[in-house]
Write a protein that holds these residues in place. Structure first.
Motif, short mmCIF file in Angstrom:
data_model
loop_
_atom_site.label_atom_id
_atom_site.label_comp_id
_atom_site.label_asym_id
_atom_site.label_seq_id
_atom_site.Cartn_x
_atom_site.Cartn_y
_atom_site.Cartn_z
N ARG A 12 0.81 -1.13 0.07
CA ARG A 12 -0.16 0.03 0.05
C ARG A 12 0.93 1.34 0.00
O ARG A 12 0.43 2.20 -0.79
CB ARG A 12 -0.97 -0.17 1.15
N THR A 13 1.96 1.24 0.68
CA THR A 13 2.62 2.45 0.95
C THR A 13 4.08 2.03 1.37
O THR A 13 4.49 0.94 1.49
CB THR A 13 2.52 3.37 2.23
N ASP A 35 6.81 11.72 -6.49
CA ASP A 35 5.35 12.07 -6.92
C ASP A 35 4.49 11.09 -6.71
O ASP A 35 4.61 10.06 -7.43
CB ASP A 35 5.06 13.12 -7.82
N ASN A 36 3.72 10.96 -5.67
CA ASN A 36 2.59 10.09 -5.48
C ASN A 36 3.12 8.65 -4.94
O ASN A 36 2.62 7.71 -4.77
CB ASN A 36 1.76 9.75 -6.59
N THR A 37 4.47 8.55 -4.79
CA THR A 37 5.20 7.26 -4.02
C THR A 37 5.57 7.87 -2.78
O THR A 37 5.24 6.96 -1.67
CB THR A 37 6.21 6.85 -4.87
N LEU A 38 6.19 8.98 -2.62
CA LEU A 38 6.83 9.37 -1.29
C LEU A 38 5.92 10.39 -0.56
O LEU A 38 5.58 10.32 0.59
CB LEU A 38 8.42 9.79 -1.40
N GLN A 118 3.72 3.89 -10.48
CA GLN A 118 3.29 3.68 -11.54
C GLN A 118 3.92 2.35 -12.44
O GLN A 118 4.97 2.29 -12.36
CB GLN A 118 3.39 4.94 -12.64
N LEU A 119 2.97 1.79 -13.12
CA LEU A 119 3.36 0.69 -13.78
C LEU A 119 4.27 0.87 -15.06
O LEU A 119 5.36 0.30 -15.64
CB LEU A 119 2.16 -0.27 -14.31
N PRO A 138 -0.75 4.90 -5.45
CA PRO A 138 -0.61 6.29 -5.45
C PRO A 138 -1.00 6.89 -4.12
O PRO A 138 -2.40 6.66 -3.77
CB PRO A 138 -1.23 6.75 -6.84
N ILE A 139 -0.43 8.18 -3.71
CA ILE A 139 -0.93 8.78 -2.32
C ILE A 139 -2.05 9.85 -2.82
O ILE A 139 -3.11 9.68 -2.18
CB ILE A 139 0.18 9.63 -1.98
N ALA A 140 -1.92 10.47 -3.99
CA ALA A 140 -3.09 11.62 -4.38
C ALA A 140 -3.22 11.71 -5.83
O ALA A 140 -2.67 12.42 -6.44
CB ALA A 140 -2.57 12.95 -3.64
N ILE A 141 -4.20 10.75 -6.20
CA ILE A 141 -4.37 10.68 -7.75
C ILE A 141 -4.90 11.88 -8.16
O ILE A 141 -4.58 12.45 -9.25
CB ILE A 141 -5.40 9.42 -7.87
#
Length: 174
Positions: A12-13, A35-38, A118-119, A138-141
């Motif tokens: 998840r994270t 971005d959207n990982t950390l 991202q794949l 992703p944290i904030a789509i």
């Protein structure tokens, strides 16, 4: 057709990554997306929780490099206060930024994990280099740019195809 998009591990994270497991697999370095990982794509700095996790990663002996498709200002402003090396404007899934990050860490692909949301950029790029790939949610789509939104549509098609072939299982996520 989409087999290159299958990560070795899904969590998840970043906080759910078992660092002991990575060590047991001989991994010594982590290339992570930003971005959207950390943090969310519009969050300029690390949260205290993330800063503590990144310090723990280093404390456990892992080398760490951020590889981001974002620009120098964004990536530098995030990574510099954390004392983390980075590669900006990476153009993932190109192999060049992954090679550059491994050179910074002085590690080989078999010693390196790639973490991202991202794949089509992180997982594909890492798999092409035969690294250990880890997909996070992703944290904030809602904060994503248009190119990432296009990638997300392609990802949905790819995962649906992989599900039909029995290669993508929702329960794999830890």
């Amino acid at each position: 057709m989409f087999e290159g998009l299958i990560p070795r591990l899904r969590v998840r994270t970043v906080y759910d990554i078992d660092l002991t497991l990575l060590k047991s697999k001989g991994l010594k370095g982590i290339i992570t997306d930003l971005d959207n990982t950390l943090v969310g794509a519009k969050d300029p700095l690390a949260t205290p929780q993330l800063a503590a996790w990144l310090e723990e990663v280093k404390r456990q002996g892992f080398k760490l490099v951020i590889v981001s498709n974002n620009d120098l200002t964004r990536v530098s402003n995030f990574a510099t206060p954390l004392n983390i090396q980075f590669v900006h404007a990476a153009r993932k899934p190109s192999q060049r930024p992954f090679r550059k990050a491994m050179k910074l860490m002085e590690l080989s692909p078999k010693e390196t994990a790639v973490v991202g949301d991202q794949l089509l950029t992180d997982v594909l790029g890492g798999n092409r280099m035969q690294m250990f790939t880890i997909l996070v949610d992703p944290i904030a789509i809602r904060d994503e740019g248009w190119t990432t939104r296009i990638n997300r549509r392609i990802e949905r098609i790819a995962t649906a195809s992989l599900r039909k072939k029995g290669l993508w299982h929702e329960e794999e996520q830890q």
